[in-house]
Design a protein around this motif. Structure first.
Motif, PDB file in Angstrom:
ATOM      1  N   PRO A 396       0.872  -1.103  -0.165  1.00 13.02           N
ATOM      2  CA  PRO A 396      -0.066  -0.076   0.094  1.00 13.02           C
ATOM      3  C   PRO A 396       0.860   1.081   0.101  1.00 13.02           C
ATOM      4  O   PRO A 396       1.925   1.489   0.770  1.00 13.02           O
ATOM      5  CB  PRO A 396      -0.710  -0.157   1.425  1.00 13.02           C
ATOM      6  N   LEU A 397       0.518   2.171  -0.675  1.00  5.37           N
ATOM      7  CA  LEU A 397       1.081   3.308  -0.800  1.00  5.37           C
ATOM      8  C   LEU A 397       0.591   4.523   0.145  1.00  5.37           C
ATOM      9  O   LEU A 397      -0.354   5.550  -0.185  1.00  5.37           O
ATOM     10  CB  LEU A 397       0.917   3.958  -2.380  1.00  5.37           C
ATOM     11  N   SER A 398       0.838   4.616   1.332  1.00  5.66           N
ATOM     12  CA  SER A 398       0.285   5.474   2.307  1.00  5.66           C
ATOM     13  C   SER A 398       1.035   6.728   2.168  1.00  5.66           C
ATOM     14  O   SER A 398       2.036   6.973   1.326  1.00  5.66           O
ATOM     15  CB  SER A 398       0.659   5.023   3.655  1.00  5.66           C
ATOM     16  N   ASN A 424      -8.655   2.595 -15.704  1.00  4.76           N
ATOM     17  CA  ASN A 424      -9.796   2.407 -14.473  1.00  4.76           C
ATOM     18  C   ASN A 424      -9.177   2.627 -13.193  1.00  4.76           C
ATOM     19  O   ASN A 424      -8.226   2.071 -12.561  1.00  4.76           O
ATOM     20  CB  ASN A 424     -10.300   0.861 -14.768  1.00  4.76           C
ATOM     21  N   LYS A 425      -9.718   3.798 -12.525  1.00  3.33           N
ATOM     22  CA  LYS A 425      -9.331   4.272 -11.328  1.00  3.33           C
ATOM     23  C   LYS A 425      -9.630   3.389 -10.117  1.00  3.33           C
ATOM     24  O   LYS A 425      -8.810   3.241  -9.514  1.00  3.33           O
ATOM     25  CB  LYS A 425      -9.807   5.783 -11.019  1.00  3.33           C
ATOM     26  N   SER A 426     -10.817   2.554  -9.890  1.00  4.67           N
ATOM     27  CA  SER A 426     -10.991   1.741  -8.892  1.00  4.67           C
ATOM     28  C   SER A 426     -10.205   0.666  -9.073  1.00  4.67           C
ATOM     29  O   SER A 426      -9.460   0.214  -7.953  1.00  4.67           O
ATOM     30  CB  SER A 426     -12.529   1.429  -9.189  1.00  4.67           C
ATOM     31  N   ALA A 427      -9.902  -0.028 -10.167  1.00  3.45           N
ATOM     32  CA  ALA A 427      -9.162  -0.816 -10.316  1.00  3.45           C
ATOM     33  C   ALA A 427      -7.617  -0.624 -10.104  1.00  3.45           C
ATOM     34  O   ALA A 427      -6.761  -1.531  -9.154  1.00  3.45           O
ATOM     35  CB  ALA A 427      -9.167  -1.600 -11.578  1.00  3.45           C
ATOM     36  N   ILE A 434      -4.711   1.406  -2.129  1.00  2.00           N
ATOM     37  CA  ILE A 434      -4.713   2.712  -1.413  1.00  2.00           C
ATOM     38  C   ILE A 434      -6.500   2.910  -1.814  1.00  2.00           C
ATOM     39  O   ILE A 434      -7.024   2.174  -2.608  1.00  2.00           O
ATOM     40  CB  ILE A 434      -4.118   3.815  -2.215  1.00  2.00           C
ATOM     41  N   SER A 435      -7.179   3.780  -1.151  1.00  2.00           N
ATOM     42  CA  SER A 435      -8.392   4.187  -1.384  1.00  2.00           C
ATOM     43  C   SER A 435      -8.313   5.064  -2.540  1.00  2.00           C
ATOM     44  O   SER A 435      -7.373   5.453  -3.057  1.00  2.00           O
ATOM     45  CB  SER A 435      -9.168   5.024  -0.384  1.00  2.00           C
TER      46      SER A 435
END
Length: 451
Positions: A396-398, A424-427, A434-435
């Motif tokens: 994850p990229l915090s 695709n931003k969600s994918a 990340i969210s």
């Protein structure tokens, strides 16, 4: 009340539904038909359907005339539309023909994607062929490693390259089945001929026959007047690689078997066969014997394909090769991203050797890529590996995970992942761990434009 319920059900259907009477007048035209053909209900209802389409382009009219239903048939009612159609004549209680009904599923976008994929695959294949010809080393050098399991596989593959025998490559996903197939081709007498890969799992079943066997001009409505060669003909003088052969539609298995037995194929709409000179290599990660027991794969085709069998060992069975492979990938990505190659500490090596690698070589390659992009350390330790191997996903990229010196790498990673996910931003956010909100902030921060 029944009429209104039926109307609602038909209108909610995703497939374009057309109902005509014996006079060719349109009695029903649902919302999906409006979207598919951009013809409003007010324009077409109670009008003759031939006012909007050519007679020869309408399967529903052919069914009306022939009184014979069609099932799951590829059809091209307009030059810009591709559909899979089911159509049936309609009879009253006295057996009198009163009309016909058709259900059409729009597959235009799938066909276009398939055509684009075909074009890009050809371009990629040409580039790969050029690169292979420039490489004077053994074609099998692409299979990196010195483990006993891999060495045994390479020995069998080299023997297969000395013949034209049909070959079946078995192995889990990510073990390098296509790399092995290309090596066999490049080491064979057919190396100057084409190597044509076909992913049997990526072609819609309705298009499979035309893609593999080709068709003659006028074979079906909307067919190219000049006809089109299939993938088998394109491999003339070379090798056809059938990847994911376990996904081959059952009805196509009979036709492929005939080609293998007689070295002759028939294009769609052709009555005279064409002799071919093609070497066949197939691959699968499925258990074909189980598929045969479940009557999903023909035994006669299995035995015809399985003349020479090659098993690609999973990475967990060739642990001696893991570090050598990792070093090769690290060099590759360090060069690509203009970065330094980190050193693997002893505890990191131990983690890599003990990890089960469900994604095999492909997963190892991804991990090496993450090392180059995400790590700020000159030495990779066990703690770093625990993050890099987190369930096979990207770490994850915090928002606090990167210092200013790593911003270019983070931007590059996000752009690369967006490209892989086709924008695709969600994918993309899911793959990066990340969210979507965090992703949007980073897109704005790095001024990344999503196309």
């Amino acid at each position: 009340m029944d009429h209104f319920y039926l109307e609602a059900i038909l209108s909610a259907e995703d497939d374009a539904i057309t109902v005509i009477n014996q006079h060719k007048e349109v009695l029903f035209w649902n919302d999906a038909a409006v979207q598919t053909y951009n013809i409003q209900k007010s324009e077409i209802l109670n009008k003759r359907i031939t006012n909007f389409f050519h007679n020869e382009d309408l399967m529903v009219l052919k069914v009306l005339h022939s009184r014979i239903p069609v099932k799951n048939t590829y059809h091209r009612p307009r030059n810009d539309k591709h559909v899979v159609i089911n159509a049936s004549p309609v009879f009253n209680e006295g057996g009198e023909l009163i009309g016909a009904v058709s259900l059409e599923r729009d597959i235009t976008s799938i066909v276009r994607l398939n055509d684009n994929l075909h074009t890009k695959s050809e371009e990629l294949n040409e580039l790969k062929q050029k690169m292979l010809h420039l490489d004077e080393t053994s074609p099998f050098s692409k299979l990196i490693g010195n483990s006993a399991a891999l060495s045994e596989t390479i020995q069998i593959a080299k023997k297969a390259a000395n013949t034209d025998a049909t070959t079946l490559i078995l192995g889990e996903s990510g073990t390098g089945k296509e790399v092995c197939a290309r090596a066999i081709h490049e080491a064979s007498s057919r190396k100057n001929g084409p190597f044509i890969p076909v992913n049997c799992g990526a072609i819609p079943s309705a298009l499979f026959e035309s893609e593999l066997f080709g068709y003659v001009g006028g074979a079906f409505t909307g067919a190219d007047k000049k006809g089109k060669a299939g993938k088998i003909e394109m491999a003339e003088g070379g090798t056809l690689f059938l990847d994911e052969v376990g996904e081959l539609p059952f009805e196509m298995q009979v036709k492929l078997l005939r080609v293998l037995q007689e070295s002759e194929l028939y294009r769609i709409g052709e009555t005279k066969g064409r002799k071919i000179n093609v070497r066949f290599i197939a691959a699968t990660n499925q258990n074909l014997e189980n598929l045969m027991n479940n009557q999903q794969f023909r035994p006669d085709l299995y035995y015809r394909l399985n003349v020479i069998q090659i098993k690609m060992p999973p990475l967990r069975e060739r642990t001696d090769d893991i570090i050598e492979l990792c070093q090769q990938f690290l060099q590759q990505f360090a060069s690509e991203y203009q970065s330094t190659i980190p050193i693997l500490a002893e505890d990191a090596v131990q983690v890599m050797n003990e990890y089960h690698w469900p994604g095999n070589v492909r997963e190892l390659r991804n991990v090496a890529q993450r090392m180059i992009i995400l790590s700020d350390q000159s030495i990779i330790h066990k703690t770093d590996m625990d993050q890099l191997l987190q369930h096979g996903h990207f770490t994850p990229l915090s928002s606090n995970a990167f210092t200013s010196s790593t911003y270019p790498k983070e931007k590059q990673l996000i752009e690369q992942m967006l490209n892989q996910m086709n924008g695709n931003k969600s994918a993309t956010a899911k793959r990066l761990g990340i969210s979507r909100v965090t992703l949007y902030k980073k897109l704005k921060k790095y001024d990344i434009e999503v196309k």
